[in-house]
Scaffold this motif. Structure first.
Motif, PDB file in Angstrom:
ATOM      1  N   GLU A 271       0.816  -1.212   0.000  1.00  0.00           N
ATOM      2  CA  GLU A 271       0.000   0.000   0.000  1.00  0.00           C
ATOM      3  C   GLU A 271       0.851   1.263   0.000  1.00  0.00           C
ATOM      4  O   GLU A 271       0.345   2.344  -0.318  1.00  0.00           O
ATOM      5  CB  GLU A 271      -0.959  -0.016   1.191  1.00  0.00           C
ATOM      6  N   SER A 272       2.128   1.137   0.315  1.00  0.00           N
ATOM      7  CA  SER A 272       3.038   2.284   0.221  1.00  0.00           C
ATOM      8  C   SER A 272       3.558   2.463  -1.196  1.00  0.00           C
ATOM      9  O   SER A 272       4.354   3.384  -1.457  1.00  0.00           O
ATOM     10  CB  SER A 272       4.205   2.111   1.194  1.00  0.00           C
ATOM     11  N   GLY A 273       3.142   1.592  -2.119  1.00  0.00           N
ATOM     12  CA  GLY A 273       3.484   1.764  -3.519  1.00  0.00           C
ATOM     13  C   GLY A 273       4.622   0.901  -4.020  1.00  0.00           C
ATOM     14  O   GLY A 273       5.100   1.097  -5.141  1.00  0.00           O
ATOM     15  N   PHE A 274       5.055  -0.090  -3.214  1.00  0.00           N
ATOM     16  CA  PHE A 274       6.224  -0.882  -3.593  1.00  0.00           C
ATOM     17  C   PHE A 274       5.874  -2.309  -4.002  1.00  0.00           C
ATOM     18  O   PHE A 274       6.719  -3.201  -3.951  1.00  0.00           O
ATOM     19  CB  PHE A 274       7.223  -0.888  -2.435  1.00  0.00           C
ATOM     20  N   GLY A 275       4.627  -2.530  -4.416  1.00  0.00           N
ATOM     21  CA  GLY A 275       4.196  -3.869  -4.793  1.00  0.00           C
ATOM     22  C   GLY A 275       4.960  -4.474  -5.953  1.00  0.00           C
ATOM     23  O   GLY A 275       5.015  -5.701  -6.089  1.00  0.00           O
ATOM     24  N   LYS A 276       5.554  -3.637  -6.803  1.00  0.00           N
ATOM     25  CA  LYS A 276       6.328  -4.134  -7.938  1.00  0.00           C
ATOM     26  C   LYS A 276       7.740  -4.546  -7.537  1.00  0.00           C
ATOM     27  O   LYS A 276       8.510  -5.017  -8.377  1.00  0.00           O
ATOM     28  CB  LYS A 276       6.412  -3.066  -9.038  1.00  0.00           C
TER      29      LYS A 276
END
Length: 334
Positions: A271-276
């Protein structure tokens, strides 16, 4: 009464059954012996309902082994009984679940496992500063000859050594020059590691911030943080923000943490944007069953989309390993 199944339906059914499961890349496997973690059999609760505690008057090693002999759950994962069983049972899981494992350990064992399953085992060099004899030139030779695809797991933390220690710098220079991915143990070892013979292991080295000086000296290195730097979540997020080339893999926390804590940690990363940049790893040592339990933990995460699950289980690792289109087609059965 007999029911006749139309030939077209039979064909569709046979094709469906023949399709492989979606591929998984396990970025943290070990080729070892059945006694690497103590005399078998040993059990793990995956996930554990709680973690063991120690009366200071008792040996922690005694308490830890006792906890694995009498696990506090009804469905533990038991270790393999023999070296041959460990290899066979691990490779069976890889084949059945369509898993490709970045595998480290003693080179003779890694190569034995690779020979037994050449399409499933991706060999990697395990390394610990001041213990292992691998030189920077030796690492270069292993990689250029195709004997290894990565430098991982780097376990210098067990000796109290930071990844930014200058003694490690020549290895990072080789990795940067040859484009070798590097997986570094930052975070969980066995609970109570300093009381299990690893006297220099320190909680202070759990923080991914120990990577920063090394990253700045070698910005071209493909680094992934093994065990995702647990429990130093804010430090891990800060490193991911400041150093966009860094990835993490889930390693020991995928089976070592109660499920609620694993999910809190993973959810915040995504959810902090680091899923990739999050990858699956089982940290399988002597318990082949943890691979499948770990995959299920990702598949069952209620906060992940199907795309995010596939990224964690496969897609993200293909980038850091630089897999070819042909490799990925083979993994998908095409």
């Amino acid at each position: 009464m007999r029911f006749l199944i139309p030939p077209a339906l039979l064909l569709l059914t046979s094709v469906a059954w023949s399709q492989p499961l979606p591929p998984v890349i396990d970025m943290h496997m070990h080729a070892g012996t059945a006694s690497d973690n103590g005399p078998p059999p040993l059990a793990l609760c995956v996930p554990p309902p709680s973690l063991p505690l120690r009366d200071a008057k008792r040996s922690w090693e005694e308490v830890w082994i006792e906890w694995q002999r009498k696990p506090p759950c009804s469905d533990p994962v038991w270790s393999s009984a023999t070296d041959s069983a460990l290899m066979a049972e691990t490779l069976e899981v890889l084949e059945r679940r369509n898993v490709y494992g970045l595998t480290s350990g003693r080179m003779d064992l890694v190569e034995k496992w690779r020979a037994a399953a050449p399409g499933r085992i991706i060999p990697s060099a395990m390394f610990r500063l001041t213990r292992d004899r691998l030189s920077p030139a030796g690492l270069a030779a292993l990689f250029t000859s195709g004997r290894v695809a990565a430098l991982a797991e780097v376990t210098s933390q067990y000796l109290g050594i930071s990844p930014s220690d200058m003694r490690f710098d020549p290895y990072l220079a080789v990795a940067e020059r040859l484009d070798i991915p590097v997986g570094i143990h930052i975070g969980t070892g066995p609970p109570g590691a300093p009381y299990l013979g690893m006297e220099k292991y320190r909680a202070a080295l759990h923080t991914p911030l120990t990577l920063e000086d090394a990253l700045m000296r070698h910005p071209g290195v493909r680094v992934f943080v093994m065990h995702a730097g647990w429990p130093m979540l804010d430090d891990m997020l800060a490193v991911l923000w400041v150093h966009p080339q860094v990835y993490v893999e889930l390693g020991g926390i995928i089976f070592g943490l109660p499920r609620a804590d694993l999910y809190r940690y993973l959810q915040r990363l995504v959810e902090s944007g680091f899923g990739k940049r999050v990858m699956f790893g089982s940290d399988n040592m002597v318990w082949p069953g943890v691979i499948e339990r770990g995959i299920r933990a990702v598949e069952e995460a209620p906060f992940l989309t199907e795309t995010q699950k596939r990224d964690i289980l496969y897609n993200n690792a293909t980038r850091i390993l630089r897999l070819s289109d042909a490799d990925m087609a083979r993994h998908h059965g095409r």
